[in-house]
Scaffold this motif. Structure first.
Motif, PDB file in Angstrom:
ATOM      1  N   GLY A   1      -1.869  48.508  79.909  1.00  0.00           N
ATOM      2  CA  GLY A   1      -3.068  48.457  79.072  1.00  0.00           C
ATOM      3  C   GLY A   1      -2.846  47.467  77.943  1.00  0.00           C
ATOM      4  N   THR A   2      -3.923  46.814  77.526  1.00  0.00           N
ATOM      5  CA  THR A   2      -3.817  45.922  76.370  1.00  0.00           C
ATOM      6  C   THR A   2      -4.969  46.221  75.427  1.00  0.00           C
ATOM      7  N   SER A   3      -4.683  46.123  74.152  1.00  0.00           N
ATOM      8  CA  SER A   3      -5.723  46.260  73.118  1.00  0.00           C
ATOM      9  C   SER A   3      -5.375  45.340  71.966  1.00  0.00           C
ATOM     10  N   VAL A   4      -6.405  44.773  71.363  1.00  0.00           N
ATOM     11  CA  VAL A   4      -6.209  44.083  70.090  1.00  0.00           C
ATOM     12  C   VAL A   4      -6.457  45.120  69.000  1.00  0.00           C
ATOM     13  N   VAL A   5      -5.438  45.317  68.156  1.00  0.00           N
ATOM     14  CA  VAL A   5      -5.556  46.342  67.121  1.00  0.00           C
ATOM     15  C   VAL A   5      -5.673  45.688  65.745  1.00  0.00           C
ATOM     16  N   PHE A   6      -6.189  46.461  64.828  1.00  0.00           N
ATOM     17  CA  PHE A   6      -6.376  46.025  63.448  1.00  0.00           C
ATOM     18  C   PHE A   6      -5.326  46.749  62.605  1.00  0.00           C
ATOM     19  N   VAL A   7      -4.470  45.953  61.964  1.00  0.00           N
ATOM     20  CA  VAL A   7      -3.326  46.537  61.260  1.00  0.00           C
ATOM     21  C   VAL A   7      -3.747  46.932  59.846  1.00  0.00           C
ATOM     22  N   GLU A   8      -3.520  48.186  59.500  1.00  0.00           N
ATOM     23  CA  GLU A   8      -3.787  48.636  58.115  1.00  0.00           C
ATOM     24  C   GLU A   8      -2.554  48.460  57.248  1.00  0.00           C
ATOM     25  N   ARG A   9      -1.392  48.853  57.792  1.00  0.00           N
ATOM     26  CA  ARG A   9      -0.151  48.672  57.025  1.00  0.00           C
ATOM     27  C   ARG A   9       1.037  48.862  57.958  1.00  0.00           C
ATOM     28  N   VAL A  10       2.166  48.380  57.441  1.00  0.00           N
ATOM     29  CA  VAL A  10       3.426  48.546  58.188  1.00  0.00           C
ATOM     30  C   VAL A  10       4.398  49.248  57.257  1.00  0.00           C
ATOM     31  N   GLU A  11       4.994  50.332  57.722  1.00  0.00           N
ATOM     32  CA  GLU A  11       6.014  51.049  56.930  1.00  0.00           C
ATOM     33  C   GLU A  11       7.263  51.142  57.781  1.00  0.00           C
ATOM     34  N   GLY A  12       8.274  50.362  57.437  1.00  0.00           N
ATOM     35  CA  GLY A  12       9.497  50.355  58.245  1.00  0.00           C
ATOM     36  C   GLY A  12       9.176  49.915  59.654  1.00  0.00           C
ATOM     37  N   THR A  13       9.476  50.782  60.614  1.00  0.00           N
ATOM     38  CA  THR A  13       9.220  50.422  62.013  1.00  0.00           C
ATOM     39  C   THR A  13       7.933  51.070  62.541  1.00  0.00           C
TER      40      THR A  13
END
Ligand code: SAM
Length: 164
Positions: free
Chosen positions: A112-124
Protein backbone atom coordinates in the motif's frame (compact mmCIF):
# COMPACT_ATOMS: atom_id res chain seq x y z
CA UNK A 1 -12.04 -6.09 -3.55
CA UNK A 2 -12.44 -8.35 -0.57
CA UNK A 3 -12.40 -7.05 2.96
CA UNK A 4 -12.60 -10.26 4.98
CA UNK A 5 -10.95 -12.76 2.64
CA UNK A 6 -14.32 -13.72 1.18
CA UNK A 7 -14.86 -14.35 -2.53
CA UNK A 8 -17.65 -12.56 -4.30
CA UNK A 9 -19.68 -13.39 -7.39
CA UNK A 10 -17.53 -13.18 -10.50
CA UNK A 11 -14.23 -13.00 -8.68
CA UNK A 12 -11.37 -15.20 -9.82
CA UNK A 13 -8.44 -16.57 -7.85
CA UNK A 14 -5.32 -18.29 -9.11
CA UNK A 15 -2.88 -20.72 -7.53
CA UNK A 16 -0.09 -18.33 -6.63
CA UNK A 17 3.49 -19.27 -7.47
CA UNK A 18 5.70 -19.91 -4.44
CA UNK A 19 6.88 -16.69 -2.82
CA UNK A 20 10.46 -15.71 -3.47
CA UNK A 21 12.42 -13.91 -0.82
CA UNK A 22 12.79 -10.37 -2.11
CA UNK A 23 14.73 -9.53 1.03
CA UNK A 24 12.20 -7.05 2.38
CA UNK A 25 13.01 -5.62 5.78
CA UNK A 26 10.16 -4.04 7.70
CA UNK A 27 11.44 -0.78 9.16
CA UNK A 28 8.70 -0.14 11.69
CA UNK A 29 4.98 -0.27 12.41
CA UNK A 30 2.07 2.04 11.81
CA UNK A 31 -0.38 2.81 14.58
CA UNK A 32 -3.87 3.82 13.54
CA UNK A 33 -7.29 3.76 15.23
CA UNK A 34 -8.41 0.83 13.04
CA UNK A 35 -8.37 -2.77 14.28
CA UNK A 36 -10.68 -4.20 11.61
CA UNK A 37 -10.50 -3.85 7.84
CA UNK A 38 -14.21 -3.03 7.78
CA UNK A 39 -13.46 0.15 9.74
CA UNK A 40 -10.49 1.39 7.70
CA UNK A 41 -11.02 4.18 5.20
CA UNK A 42 -10.62 3.03 1.62
CA UNK A 43 -8.09 5.84 1.11
CA UNK A 44 -6.52 8.13 3.69
CA UNK A 45 -7.45 11.80 3.85
CA UNK A 46 -5.50 14.89 4.79
CA UNK A 47 -7.93 15.65 7.61
CA UNK A 48 -8.07 12.05 8.84
CA UNK A 49 -7.04 10.95 12.34
CA UNK A 50 -3.52 11.54 13.60
CA UNK A 51 -1.57 8.27 13.22
CA UNK A 52 1.90 7.27 14.30
CA UNK A 53 4.62 5.71 12.20
CA UNK A 54 7.12 4.22 14.63
CA UNK A 55 10.46 3.45 13.02
CA UNK A 56 12.74 0.83 14.57
CA UNK A 57 15.71 2.30 16.43
CA UNK A 58 18.22 0.73 14.05
CA UNK A 59 16.97 3.11 11.32
CA UNK A 60 16.90 6.29 13.42
CA UNK A 61 19.81 7.87 11.51
CA UNK A 62 17.88 7.39 8.27
CA UNK A 63 15.34 9.94 9.56
CA UNK A 64 17.93 12.74 9.40
CA UNK A 65 16.48 15.73 7.46
CA UNK A 66 13.01 14.19 7.29
CA UNK A 67 11.61 17.44 8.70
CA UNK A 68 12.48 19.14 5.39
CA UNK A 69 9.32 17.59 3.99
CA UNK A 70 5.78 18.05 5.19
CA UNK A 71 4.47 15.44 2.78
CA UNK A 72 5.92 11.95 2.69
CA UNK A 73 5.13 8.89 0.65
CA UNK A 74 4.74 5.83 2.86
CA UNK A 75 4.95 2.28 1.55
CA UNK A 76 3.48 -0.40 3.76
CA UNK A 77 2.77 -4.11 3.71
CA UNK A 78 -0.93 -4.90 3.87
CA UNK A 79 -0.17 -7.95 5.92
CA UNK A 80 -3.70 -9.29 6.35
CA UNK A 81 -4.49 -9.42 2.63
CA UNK A 82 -5.08 -12.48 0.55
CA UNK A 83 -2.87 -12.41 -2.53
CA UNK A 84 -4.46 -14.69 -5.08
CA UNK A 85 -7.30 -12.74 -6.74
CA UNK A 86 -6.90 -11.64 -10.35
CA UNK A 87 -10.50 -10.47 -10.81
CA UNK A 88 -12.18 -8.54 -8.04
CA UNK A 89 -15.67 -7.21 -7.55
CA UNK A 90 -15.37 -3.96 -5.59
CA UNK A 91 -19.10 -3.32 -5.80
CA UNK A 92 -20.06 -6.92 -4.89
CA UNK A 93 -22.44 -6.92 -7.83
CA UNK A 94 -20.90 -9.61 -10.01
CA UNK A 95 -19.02 -7.10 -12.18
CA UNK A 96 -15.27 -7.39 -11.90
CA UNK A 97 -12.05 -5.53 -12.61
CA UNK A 98 -8.56 -6.91 -12.97
CA UNK A 99 -6.42 -6.53 -9.88
CA UNK A 100 -3.92 -4.27 -11.65
CA UNK A 101 -6.67 -1.80 -12.51
CA UNK A 102 -7.53 -1.38 -8.83
CA UNK A 103 -5.89 -0.05 -5.67
CA UNK A 104 -7.34 -2.92 -3.68
CA UNK A 105 -5.21 -4.33 -0.84
CA UNK A 106 -5.62 -7.76 -2.46
CA UNK A 107 -2.73 -8.16 -4.88
CA UNK A 108 0.19 -10.52 -5.47
CA UNK A 109 2.44 -8.29 -3.37
CA UNK A 110 0.16 -6.40 -0.99
CA UNK A 111 2.00 -3.07 -0.98
CA UNK A 112 0.00 0.00 0.00
CA UNK A 113 1.13 3.56 -0.59
CA UNK A 114 -0.16 6.83 0.81
CA UNK A 115 1.04 10.39 0.77
CA UNK A 116 0.82 11.57 4.36
CA UNK A 117 0.85 15.00 5.93
CA UNK A 118 3.44 15.29 8.68
CA UNK A 119 2.41 17.14 11.84
CA UNK A 120 5.58 16.50 13.83
CA UNK A 121 8.45 14.14 14.39
CA UNK A 122 9.46 13.03 17.89
CA UNK A 123 12.54 10.82 17.92
CA UNK A 124 11.72 7.86 15.71
CA UNK A 125 7.97 8.51 15.69
CA UNK A 126 6.28 10.42 12.88
CA UNK A 127 2.85 11.87 13.64
CA UNK A 128 0.93 11.99 10.37
CA UNK A 129 -2.50 12.21 8.78
CA UNK A 130 -3.59 10.51 5.57
CA UNK A 131 -3.29 6.79 6.33
CA UNK A 132 -5.85 4.08 5.66
CA UNK A 133 -4.32 0.95 7.18
CA UNK A 134 -4.84 -1.33 10.15
CA UNK A 135 -3.09 -0.76 13.44
CA UNK A 136 0.27 -2.60 13.47
CA UNK A 137 0.68 -2.55 9.68
CA UNK A 138 4.40 -3.02 8.86
CA UNK A 139 6.26 -0.18 7.15
CA UNK A 140 8.40 -0.91 4.09
CA UNK A 141 9.77 2.53 3.21
CA UNK A 142 9.46 6.29 3.58
CA UNK A 143 10.31 8.81 0.83
CA UNK A 144 9.67 12.50 0.26
CA UNK A 145 6.45 12.96 -1.70
CA UNK A 146 7.30 12.96 -5.40
CA UNK A 147 6.00 16.46 -6.11
CA UNK A 148 8.02 18.06 -3.33
CA UNK A 149 11.30 16.31 -4.12
CA UNK A 150 14.02 17.64 -6.42
CA UNK A 151 16.91 15.22 -7.00
CA UNK A 152 20.08 16.33 -5.22
CA UNK A 153 22.46 14.27 -7.35
CA UNK A 154 23.71 15.81 -10.62
CA UNK A 155 21.59 15.12 -13.70
CA UNK A 156 22.36 12.13 -15.90
CA UNK A 157 22.16 12.02 -19.72
CA UNK A 158 18.91 10.14 -19.35
CA UNK A 159 17.31 13.10 -17.59
CA UNK A 160 17.51 15.08 -20.82
CA UNK A 161 16.24 12.34 -23.10
CA UNK A 162 12.92 12.93 -24.79
CA UNK A 163 10.94 11.00 -27.33
CA UNK A 164 12.50 12.86 -30.29
N1 SAM B 1 -3.71 3.79 0.12
C1 SAM B 1 -3.22 2.47 -0.22
C2 SAM B 1 -3.02 2.37 -1.72
O1 SAM B 1 -3.75 3.02 -2.47
O2 SAM B 1 -2.10 1.66 -2.15
C3 SAM B 1 -4.10 1.35 0.30
C4 SAM B 1 -5.52 1.41 -0.21
S1 SAM B 1 -6.43 -0.04 0.27
C5 SAM B 1 -7.90 0.20 -0.70
C6 SAM B 1 -6.98 0.38 1.88
C7 SAM B 1 -7.78 -0.78 2.45
O3 SAM B 1 -6.88 -1.84 2.72
C8 SAM B 1 -8.44 -0.50 3.76
O4 SAM B 1 -9.72 0.08 3.57
C9 SAM B 1 -8.55 -1.87 4.38
O5 SAM B 1 -9.71 -2.53 3.91
C10 SAM B 1 -7.36 -2.61 3.80
N2 SAM B 1 -6.24 -2.74 4.75
C11 SAM B 1 -5.69 -1.76 5.50
N3 SAM B 1 -4.66 -2.22 6.22
C12 SAM B 1 -4.53 -3.52 5.91
C13 SAM B 1 -3.64 -4.54 6.31
N4 SAM B 1 -2.65 -4.32 7.17
N5 SAM B 1 -3.82 -5.78 5.80
C14 SAM B 1 -4.83 -6.02 4.91
N6 SAM B 1 -5.69 -5.10 4.49
C15 SAM B 1 -5.56 -3.86 4.98
Amino acid sequence: MVRRDEMRDGERAVATPPATDAGLVFIGRIHTPWQDRMECPRQGRADGPLCQIVIDDVWKDALKDIELYDRLEILYWLHRSRRDLVWQSPKSDGTTRGTFSLRSPVRPNPIGTSVVFVERVEGTTLFVRGLDCLDETPVIDIKPARESFVPLAPPTPGDAMTNA
